[in-house]
Design a protein around this motif. Sequence first.
Motif, PDB file in Angstrom:
ATOM      1  N   GLU A  13      32.494 -52.224   0.064  1.00  0.00           N
ATOM      2  CA  GLU A  13      31.317 -53.058   0.333  1.00  0.00           C
ATOM      3  C   GLU A  13      30.064 -52.250   0.674  1.00  0.00           C
ATOM      4  OE1 GLU A  13      31.216 -56.367  -0.256  1.00  0.00           O
ATOM      5  OE2 GLU A  13      33.260 -56.071  -0.939  1.00  0.00           O
ATOM      6  N   ARG A  14      30.103 -50.946   0.515  1.00  0.00           N
ATOM      7  CA  ARG A  14      28.936 -50.096   0.746  1.00  0.00           C
ATOM      8  C   ARG A  14      28.456 -49.535  -0.579  1.00  0.00           C
ATOM      9  NH1 ARG A  14      28.443 -49.599   6.107  1.00  0.00           N
ATOM     10  NH2 ARG A  14      30.307 -49.808   7.362  1.00  0.00           N
ATOM     11  N   VAL A  15      27.132 -49.413  -0.707  1.00  0.00           N
ATOM     12  CA  VAL A  15      26.537 -48.906  -1.938  1.00  0.00           C
ATOM     13  C   VAL A  15      26.138 -47.456  -1.705  1.00  0.00           C
ATOM     14  CG1 VAL A  15      24.650 -49.161  -3.565  1.00  0.00           C
ATOM     15  CG2 VAL A  15      25.716 -51.181  -2.588  1.00  0.00           C
ATOM     16  N   TYR A  16      26.611 -46.583  -2.588  1.00  0.00           N
ATOM     17  CA  TYR A  16      26.333 -45.156  -2.488  1.00  0.00           C
ATOM     18  C   TYR A  16      25.443 -44.718  -3.631  1.00  0.00           C
ATOM     19  CZ  TYR A  16      29.985 -44.986   1.013  1.00  0.00           C
ATOM     20  OH  TYR A  16      30.729 -45.194   2.149  1.00  0.00           O
ATOM     21  N   TYR A  17      24.530 -43.806  -3.344  1.00  0.00           N
ATOM     22  CA  TYR A  17      23.605 -43.226  -4.311  1.00  0.00           C
ATOM     23  C   TYR A  17      24.146 -41.849  -4.649  1.00  0.00           C
ATOM     24  CZ  TYR A  17      19.002 -41.680  -6.033  1.00  0.00           C
ATOM     25  OH  TYR A  17      17.963 -41.211  -6.788  1.00  0.00           O
ATOM     26  N   VAL A  30      20.608 -58.140  -6.569  1.00  0.00           N
ATOM     27  CA  VAL A  30      20.345 -58.340  -5.138  1.00  0.00           C
ATOM     28  C   VAL A  30      19.874 -57.034  -4.489  1.00  0.00           C
ATOM     29  CG1 VAL A  30      21.454 -58.856  -2.930  1.00  0.00           C
ATOM     30  CG2 VAL A  30      21.907 -60.291  -4.910  1.00  0.00           C
ATOM     31  N   MET A  31      20.543 -55.930  -4.819  1.00  0.00           N
ATOM     32  CA  MET A  31      20.175 -54.639  -4.228  1.00  0.00           C
ATOM     33  C   MET A  31      18.792 -54.190  -4.688  1.00  0.00           C
ATOM     34  SD  MET A  31      21.911 -50.904  -4.486  1.00  0.00           S
ATOM     35  CE  MET A  31      21.198 -50.653  -6.077  1.00  0.00           C
ATOM     36  N   PHE A  32      18.508 -54.301  -5.993  1.00  0.00           N
ATOM     37  CA  PHE A  32      17.207 -53.873  -6.509  1.00  0.00           C
ATOM     38  C   PHE A  32      16.071 -54.744  -5.979  1.00  0.00           C
ATOM     39  CE2 PHE A  32      18.701 -51.471 -10.562  1.00  0.00           C
ATOM     40  CZ  PHE A  32      19.148 -50.438  -9.758  1.00  0.00           C
ATOM     41  N   GLU A  33      16.320 -56.034  -5.761  1.00  0.00           N
ATOM     42  CA  GLU A  33      15.284 -56.891  -5.163  1.00  0.00           C
ATOM     43  C   GLU A  33      14.942 -56.421  -3.757  1.00  0.00           C
ATOM     44  OE1 GLU A  33      16.663 -60.906  -5.330  1.00  0.00           O
ATOM     45  OE2 GLU A  33      16.165 -61.129  -7.461  1.00  0.00           O
ATOM     46  N   LYS A  34      15.957 -56.036  -3.006  1.00  0.00           N
ATOM     47  CA  LYS A  34      15.724 -55.558  -1.641  1.00  0.00           C
ATOM     48  C   LYS A  34      14.963 -54.232  -1.646  1.00  0.00           C
ATOM     49  CE  LYS A  34      17.266 -56.408   2.334  1.00  0.00           C
ATOM     50  NZ  LYS A  34      16.679 -57.253   3.349  1.00  0.00           N
ATOM     51  N   ILE A  35      15.373 -53.300  -2.498  1.00  0.00           N
ATOM     52  CA  ILE A  35      14.713 -51.999  -2.561  1.00  0.00           C
ATOM     53  C   ILE A  35      13.291 -52.144  -3.098  1.00  0.00           C
ATOM     54  CG2 ILE A  35      14.805 -49.718  -3.633  1.00  0.00           C
ATOM     55  CD1 ILE A  35      17.838 -49.891  -3.496  1.00  0.00           C
ATOM     56  N   THR A  84      26.891 -57.789   2.919  1.00  0.00           N
ATOM     57  CA  THR A  84      27.500 -58.564   3.992  1.00  0.00           C
ATOM     58  C   THR A  84      28.539 -59.504   3.398  1.00  0.00           C
ATOM     59  OG1 THR A  84      25.841 -60.313   3.834  1.00  0.00           O
ATOM     60  CG2 THR A  84      25.368 -58.469   5.332  1.00  0.00           C
ATOM     61  N   LYS A  85      29.224 -60.232   4.252  1.00  0.00           N
ATOM     62  CA  LYS A  85      30.226 -61.184   3.772  1.00  0.00           C
ATOM     63  C   LYS A  85      29.599 -62.329   2.997  1.00  0.00           C
ATOM     64  CE  LYS A  85      33.571 -60.106   7.305  1.00  0.00           C
ATOM     65  NZ  LYS A  85      34.350 -60.565   8.444  1.00  0.00           N
ATOM     66  N   THR A  86      28.321 -62.596   3.244  1.00  0.00           N
ATOM     67  CA  THR A  86      27.611 -63.645   2.505  1.00  0.00           C
ATOM     68  C   THR A  86      26.907 -63.079   1.279  1.00  0.00           C
ATOM     69  OG1 THR A  86      25.672 -63.378   3.928  1.00  0.00           O
ATOM     70  CG2 THR A  86      27.284 -65.049   4.569  1.00  0.00           C
ATOM     71  N   HIS A  87      27.216 -61.845   0.909  1.00  0.00           N
ATOM     72  CA  HIS A  87      26.693 -61.154  -0.277  1.00  0.00           C
ATOM     73  C   HIS A  87      25.191 -60.894  -0.216  1.00  0.00           C
ATOM     74  CE1 HIS A  87      30.615 -61.385  -2.044  1.00  0.00           C
ATOM     75  NE2 HIS A  87      30.647 -62.680  -1.814  1.00  0.00           N
ATOM     76  N   ARG A  88      24.684 -60.689   0.986  1.00  0.00           N
ATOM     77  CA  ARG A  88      23.314 -60.220   1.147  1.00  0.00           C
ATOM     78  C   ARG A  88      23.377 -58.705   1.306  1.00  0.00           C
ATOM     79  NH1 ARG A  88      20.349 -63.163   5.755  1.00  0.00           N
ATOM     80  NH2 ARG A  88      18.648 -61.995   4.831  1.00  0.00           N
TER      81      ARG A  88
END
Length: 150
Positions: free
Chosen positions: A42-46, A11-16, A74-78
């Motif tokens: 729930e936060r993604v760190y680089y 999900v994260m790589f699709e967004k980036i 988000t709570k809906t996993h977006r």
Amino acid sequence: MRPLTEEETRVMFEKIAKYIGENLQLLVDRPDGTYCFRLHNERVYYVSEKILKLAANISGDKLVSLGTCFGKFTKTHRFRLHITALDYLAPYAKYKVWIKPGAEQSFLYGNHVLKSGLGRITENTSQYQGVVVYSMADIPLTSIRTYGMT
């Protein structure tokens, strides 16, 4: 702090990838070391792997943040990108939009940009494409999805 699951990574790589495309590999394998993505609250760190090894000695409940926050789930996993990721996305952006100084302040206050406020646009930028918005002085302002560029 834990590694991302397969679904979270996808999900994260699709967004980036909407913003930087195939240059996604350049974020992980950098010339100054190897970087990775970690999830904490729930936060993604680089994070650099060197710093990640040093932070292993700190308990998870005491750790506030580590590295650069790229976004959050988000709570809906977006996945939502944060403005702090802009410094890492801007050099690799496929599509860029430059805004004239007169429209820049209005845009930063949340208003739409009219065609007369656009300075330049990279070629072949399609509608609904992820772009990085720059000022005319090549300072990245934000990353957005375009909605009606025809």
